[in-house]
Design a protein around this motif. Sequence first.
Motif, PDB file in Angstrom:
ATOM      1  N   ASP A  18       0.806  -1.218   0.000  1.00 31.75           N
ATOM      2  CA  ASP A  18       0.000   0.000   0.000  1.00 31.75           C
ATOM      3  C   ASP A  18       0.840   1.269   0.000  1.00 31.75           C
ATOM      4  O   ASP A  18       0.323   2.363   0.224  1.00 31.75           O
ATOM      5  N   GLY A  19       2.130   1.123  -0.244  1.00 29.01           N
ATOM      6  CA  GLY A  19       3.019   2.267  -0.231  1.00 29.01           C
ATOM      7  C   GLY A  19       3.869   2.349   1.007  1.00 29.01           C
ATOM      8  O   GLY A  19       4.866   3.091   1.042  1.00 29.01           O
ATOM      9  N   SER A  20       3.491   1.604   2.051  1.00 29.22           N
ATOM     10  CA  SER A  20       4.269   1.643   3.288  1.00 29.22           C
ATOM     11  C   SER A  20       4.603   0.258   3.833  1.00 29.22           C
ATOM     12  O   SER A  20       5.596   0.110   4.550  1.00 29.22           O
ATOM     13  N   ALA A  21       3.790  -0.762   3.520  1.00 32.95           N
ATOM     14  CA  ALA A  21       4.046  -2.092   4.059  1.00 32.95           C
ATOM     15  C   ALA A  21       3.365  -3.156   3.200  1.00 32.95           C
ATOM     16  O   ALA A  21       2.369  -2.889   2.517  1.00 32.95           O
ATOM     17  N   TRP A  22       3.921  -4.364   3.255  1.00 30.11           N
ATOM     18  CA  TRP A  22       3.297  -5.527   2.629  1.00 30.11           C
ATOM     19  C   TRP A  22       2.363  -6.187   3.646  1.00 30.11           C
ATOM     20  O   TRP A  22       2.737  -6.395   4.800  1.00 30.11           O
ATOM     21  N   SER A  23       1.146  -6.512   3.198  1.00 30.00           N
ATOM     22  CA  SER A  23       0.160  -7.128   4.083  1.00 30.00           C
ATOM     23  C   SER A  23      -0.352  -8.426   3.475  1.00 30.00           C
ATOM     24  O   SER A  23      -0.498  -8.520   2.247  1.00 30.00           O
ATOM     25  N   PRO A  24      -0.643  -9.434   4.315  1.00 31.36           N
ATOM     26  CA  PRO A  24      -1.201 -10.682   3.789  1.00 31.36           C
ATOM     27  C   PRO A  24      -2.643 -10.494   3.334  1.00 31.36           C
ATOM     28  O   PRO A  24      -3.383  -9.668   3.872  1.00 31.36           O
ATOM     29  N   THR A  25      -3.033 -11.253   2.343  1.00 28.71           N
ATOM     30  CA  THR A  25      -4.387 -11.218   1.797  1.00 28.71           C
ATOM     31  C   THR A  25      -5.128 -12.473   2.220  1.00 28.71           C
ATOM     32  O   THR A  25      -4.593 -13.578   2.130  1.00 28.71           O
ATOM     33  N   ASP A  26      -6.349 -12.331   2.664  1.00 33.41           N
ATOM     34  CA  ASP A  26      -7.156 -13.478   3.070  1.00 33.41           C
ATOM     35  C   ASP A  26      -7.588 -14.256   1.827  1.00 33.41           C
ATOM     36  O   ASP A  26      -8.317 -13.741   0.979  1.00 33.41           O
ATOM     37  N   LEU A  27      -7.131 -15.520   1.731  1.00 38.97           N
ATOM     38  CA  LEU A  27      -7.489 -16.383   0.606  1.00 38.97           C
ATOM     39  C   LEU A  27      -8.265 -17.606   1.078  1.00 38.97           C
ATOM     40  O   LEU A  27      -8.303 -18.625   0.394  1.00 38.97           O
ATOM     41  N   SER A  28      -8.912 -17.511   2.237  1.00 34.70           N
ATOM     42  CA  SER A  28      -9.600 -18.670   2.808  1.00 34.70           C
ATOM     43  C   SER A  28     -10.766 -19.140   1.944  1.00 34.70           C
ATOM     44  O   SER A  28     -11.236 -20.270   2.090  1.00 34.70           O
ATOM     45  N   HIS A  29     -11.232 -18.290   1.023  1.00 33.38           N
ATOM     46  CA  HIS A  29     -12.336 -18.676   0.146  1.00 33.38           C
ATOM     47  C   HIS A  29     -11.862 -19.500  -1.048  1.00 33.38           C
ATOM     48  O   HIS A  29     -12.687 -20.013  -1.803  1.00 33.38           O
ATOM     49  N   LEU A  30     -10.541 -19.630  -1.232  1.00 32.40           N
ATOM     50  CA  LEU A  30     -10.003 -20.398  -2.347  1.00 32.40           C
ATOM     51  C   LEU A  30      -9.582 -21.784  -1.879  1.00 32.40           C
ATOM     52  O   LEU A  30      -8.885 -21.921  -0.872  1.00 32.40           O
ATOM     53  N   THR A  31     -10.015 -22.796  -2.598  1.00 32.09           N
ATOM     54  CA  THR A  31      -9.583 -24.165  -2.334  1.00 32.09           C
ATOM     55  C   THR A  31      -8.648 -24.553  -3.453  1.00 32.09           C
ATOM     56  O   THR A  31      -9.069 -24.998  -4.524  1.00 32.09           O
ATOM     57  N   TYR A  32      -7.345 -24.355  -3.211  1.00 27.98           N
ATOM     58  CA  TYR A  32      -6.359 -24.499  -4.268  1.00 27.98           C
ATOM     59  C   TYR A  32      -5.294 -25.517  -3.905  1.00 27.98           C
ATOM     60  O   TYR A  32      -4.975 -25.723  -2.738  1.00 27.98           O
ATOM     61  N   SER A  33      -4.741 -26.136  -4.929  1.00 22.31           N
ATOM     62  CA  SER A  33      -3.632 -27.066  -4.785  1.00 22.31           C
ATOM     63  C   SER A  33      -2.365 -26.347  -5.224  1.00 22.31           C
ATOM     64  O   SER A  33      -2.204 -26.025  -6.398  1.00 22.31           O
ATOM     65  N   GLY A  34      -1.503 -26.070  -4.255  1.00 19.49           N
ATOM     66  CA  GLY A  34      -0.313 -25.301  -4.578  1.00 19.49           C
ATOM     67  C   GLY A  34      -0.604 -23.816  -4.483  1.00 19.49           C
ATOM     68  O   GLY A  34      -1.594 -23.380  -3.896  1.00 19.49           O
ATOM     69  N   GLY A  35       0.276 -23.013  -5.057  1.00 16.34           N
ATOM     70  CA  GLY A  35       0.151 -21.574  -4.892  1.00 16.34           C
ATOM     71  C   GLY A  35      -0.402 -20.870  -6.098  1.00 16.34           C
ATOM     72  O   GLY A  35      -0.753 -21.477  -7.107  1.00 16.34           O
ATOM     73  N   LEU A  36      -0.499 -19.543  -5.981  1.00 12.81           N
ATOM     74  CA  LEU A  36      -0.751 -18.697  -7.135  1.00 12.81           C
ATOM     75  C   LEU A  36       0.591 -18.503  -7.839  1.00 12.81           C
ATOM     76  O   LEU A  36       1.620 -18.307  -7.192  1.00 12.81           O
TER      77      LEU A  36
END
Length: 373
Positions: free
Chosen positions: A88-106
């Motif tokens: 956001d210009g000052s820090a990296w923040s984690p994104t909630d991905l709990s709605h995704l059922t994925y195998s492996g990463g993005l």
Amino acid sequence: MRRRAFVRGLAAAGAGLAVPLPSAGAATGRTSAGPSAAGSWQEVPAPAGQAAAHLAAVAAAGPAAAWAVGEQGRNGGTLGTPIALSWDGSAWSPTDLSHLTYSGGLRAVAAGPPGGAAWAHGTDTAGHDQLLAWDGTTWRETEFPGRGEPGTRLTDVASGTEGDFWVSGRHGDRAGLLHGDGRTWRWCSPLPDEAAPTPTGVHVTPGGDVWVFGDIIARWDDAWTVVPRQLGIRASVSGLLPVTHDDIWLTGFAYGVGGPPGKPPGVTLQHWDGAQWTDVKAPFGVGLLSGIVGDADGRPDRIAGWDFWDQKRAHYLRWDGTAWVSERGPETATTFMPEALTRIPGPDGGYWSVGTTSSSPYPPAQLRIERYA
């Protein structure tokens, strides 16, 4: 931009190997004046992920908007779950991905102009590749032609020059490109050779030329132009920078024939002059190059790399107008393997580099982010 996952089994291969490093040599391209070296690389704090976490791709819309995606909780061949961060210009923040059922990463991410769209892709647990749009808070799956169908694959995503996006992959079991503006998507005509391999990456030049790369290199301009390419043995292409149709840079790594268990790869850096590919000597030879970016005009700029003999810091390359020269990152306590690199648009410029603190996909590998400013 998308990059590859962990290169496995390298960390244990150092003992007993005496591989001579080639000296830096002049490059063969026509490209001119390189960027200055006025800034420096510095670590930027990254939120902790589960053990065995890595970031595979990063994209920036401007100084105050960037995204990085990857995987966490992987253990060797056992896939983990996706992880995503936003800046956001000052820090990296984690994104909630709990709605995704994925195998492996993005595995890929791309950003449009400031205030525009951002897109990513990954694979769900059913084995279907998904295209995801940033909704301002998280990533949401979106419809596209061929979604969920056999023979459909997505491999990379890149932003175009008019707010559009390009996705490399496969549809109807033919290699090609998906193009859209976020509301509508269509598959372009497939590569002419029915046996053409699926490209692993896509790149759009500042002039709007669209290229795919991997086991095949080709340009799309309402028709396909394929650049002859013969990969080496156990070779991978990690990045492509087409300056013009006869001035192209390629990065990657290759394992070659044989070697002891855990043998590290060798650096691949090549240049196309319109008639042939030429090997270009990099400042180091054992390790890998994981991505290349151009400046605002699409000319050679920076390359991210991992030096097998100097693992505690990233080994970046900077184009000085005639050759690629070393530009080291800050020293770390363990190692830093950069997996992706992107230029930050805007007058202040700079770059984001993301990856992991291990050369193998096992705990306790963690996320690492560096910025050049």
